[in-house]
Write a protein that holds these residues in place. Structure first.
Motif, PDB file in Angstrom:
ATOM      1  N   GLU A 128       0.894  -1.219   0.066  1.00 23.47           N
ATOM      2  CA  GLU A 128       0.147   0.075   0.097  1.00 23.47           C
ATOM      3  C   GLU A 128       0.942   1.280  -0.113  1.00 23.47           C
ATOM      4  N   LEU A 352      -5.744   9.446   5.815  1.00 19.92           N
ATOM      5  CA  LEU A 352      -6.138   8.028   5.446  1.00 19.92           C
ATOM      6  C   LEU A 352      -7.452   7.795   5.828  1.00 19.92           C
ATOM      7  N   THR A 353      -7.962   8.440   7.009  1.00 17.95           N
ATOM      8  CA  THR A 353      -9.319   8.201   7.424  1.00 17.95           C
ATOM      9  C   THR A 353     -10.191   8.685   6.488  1.00 17.95           C
ATOM     10  N   ASN A 355      -9.639   8.823   3.363  1.00 19.18           N
ATOM     11  CA  ASN A 355      -9.709   7.957   2.070  1.00 19.18           C
ATOM     12  C   ASN A 355      -9.627   8.852   0.921  1.00 19.18           C
ATOM     13  N   GLU A 357      -7.923   9.994  -2.725  1.00 24.44           N
ATOM     14  CA  GLU A 357      -7.037   9.686  -3.788  1.00 24.44           C
ATOM     15  C   GLU A 357      -5.729  10.377  -3.749  1.00 24.44           C
TER      16      GLU A 357
END
Length: 473
Positions: A128, A352-353, A355, A357
């Motif tokens: 990732e 990141l929470t 989300n 791109e």
């Protein structure tokens, strides 16, 4: 005595630090084709010349002020000295915001670039992108903890490798010629005003961002009175030559009749295809590897700039004084560097929470950071005039050209570019107009917060207020 940083960076190391912030290979692959395809087409080489002239004119006042105001803190110190402590503090907040956003965005770009390199080129595991971000953060954090000379050596090696690849591409294209020979359409001045010249100017100026680093590391240079101005002029000249020549070569490589359509349709893909055509697949693989090192060099340079801003604000007691502690062995702002690493980690976790791109994240964060730096450039150009005018009245030997004419002309040019940026924020940020307007409000809101906080300090903590802008040294 206030705590001081120390070091022995020379002109070359300081220039390479500025180049690292701008990541020239990334600009060659990602920005130059945009200036051609979405900007003013065949007139794109002249855009970089014009932008360089604008910054050299700016540097006249900037370096003159530096000789008479040998304070560290760069834009923070200069704007404070010229336009007052409240506005100076507000601009310091904007600077921290700008560099921090650029840092977060660059980490995101580095993460997806490393992911693609390991997965697609090296046939390794598909890890990732955010895992690679954490790796980059850890390495940059460790290097930022130590003496600046270590980072400078790494940046110098990285920049040399990037420059070798760019020069090799330029040399092969010029030797072989393109599908239409070796035309030089940039010499036709009518091409300069073709297409979206305003957008080309906007992207052109942002390619010179990081110019301030020449003054940010003032305390850590050898003979700063000479090193800083020489590095300032030399960094602009080196970038201008590299960008203008490479842009002209790209036009030759595709041919004047095809270059605008090709770079407009797929900027990065077109450039990588051109590298493959003229240098072979091995060269493309090398470019992909060096893109990762280029991004890391930019991350490391930006991390160090962020740390020095936190350090300066903590020396002035605007931020907790604990961040101003200098490492007894490495003479680095190690606590400020650790604070930057911690803030970056927390920001990455938050993003990141959401989300988002990563490519969109990169475009938005670096775009808003670049806009904020344009604003600071303009404020600094304006601040030079009253400060140097006061110095002339006190009997300092400063010419009217350096104190009024040069900063005045650069301020007008930068105001024009900032106006273009404000009108094209959605394009610059790569976001919707509504989101872009929110980000703009954050930039100018930070100025207001700084002004209000500065006025509060003046009435409640006058001893801290007097220190704003490193004015006590």
């Amino acid at each position: 005595m206030p705590v001081r940083l120390s070091g022995s960076m020379g002109v070359a190391e300081l220039v390479f630090t500025v180049l690292a912030f701008n990541a020239p290979l990334s600009i060659a692959v990602g920005f130059i084709p945009v200036v051609i395809g979405a900007g003013n087409g065949l007139g794109a080489p002249l855009i970089f010349v014009v932008c360089a002239v604008l910054l050299i004119v700016f540097a006249v006042g900037f370096t003159t002020m530096g000789r008479h105001l040998p304070n560290p803190g760069a834009y923070y110190a200069y704007i404070t000295a010229g336009l007052g402590r409240p506005l100076g503090l507000g601009c310091a907040f904007v600077a921290v915001f700008a560099y921090f956003f650029i840092l977060i965005g660059s980490y995101a770009f580095g993460g997806i670039t490393l992911q693609a390199l390991v997965r697609d080129m090296l046939n390794g595991p598909d890890i990732e992108w955010w895992v690679w971000v954490l790796v980059l953060q850890a390495v940059a954090g460790v290097l930022g903890y130590f003496r600046i000379s270590l980072s400078a050596k790494i940046l110098t090696v990285a920049m040399c490798l990037e420059v070798v690849v760019i020069v090799a591409y330029n040399a092969v294209v010029l030797f072989r010629g393109g599908p239409q020979g070796r035309p030089v359409p940039a010499l036709d001045l009518s091409n300069f005003t073709s297409g979206a010249v305003g957008l080309a100017l906007l992207f052109g100026v942002t390619c010179f961002a990081g110019f301030e680093a020449t003054a940010v590391f003032r305390e850590e240079t050898r003979d700063p009175a000479r090193t800083v101005p020489r590095a300032a002029y030399l960094s602009v000249i080196v970038m201008a030559v590299m960008y203008a020549v490479t842009t002209g070569v790209v036009i030759i490589a595709f041919g004047p009749d095809a270059v605008v359509a090709a770079t407009g349709a797929d900027p990065t893909g077109a450039m990588l295809g051109s590298f493959r055509l003229y240098l072979g697949q091995v060269a493309v693989d090398i470019v992909n590897v060096l893109l990762c090192s280029s991004i890391f060099a930019a991350v490391l340079a930006t991390h160090n700039v962020c740390a020095r801003y936190l350090y300066s604000l903590s020396v002035d007691a605007v931020l907790p004084r604990s961040l101003s502690v200098v490492h007894p062995r490495h003479a680095s702002p190690h606590r400020a560097s650790v604070a930057v690493s911690a803030l970056v980690f927390l920001a990455t976790a938050v993003l990141l929470t959401i989300n988002l791109e990563p490519l969109r994240l990169y475009a938005a964060l670096v775009g808003i950071g670049g806009y904020a730096l344009l604003f600071l450039l303009l404020c600094t150009a304006v601040a030079v005039i009253p400060y140097l005018t006061r110095m002339r009245r006190q009997g300092r030997a400063i010419s009217p050209a350096a104190s009024v004419a040069a900063p005045g002309l650069s301020a007008m040019g930068l105001a024009f570019v900032l106006a273009l940026a404000s009108r094209n924020v959605a394009v610059l940020f790569g976001a919707t107009q509504a989101a872009s307007n929110v980000l703009l409000a954050v930039v100018y809101g930070l100025v207001l917060v700084g002004v209000v906080y500065g006025l509060w300090l003046r009435s409640r903590k006058p001893e801290v207020y007097q220190r704003i802008g490193r004015q006590d040294i």
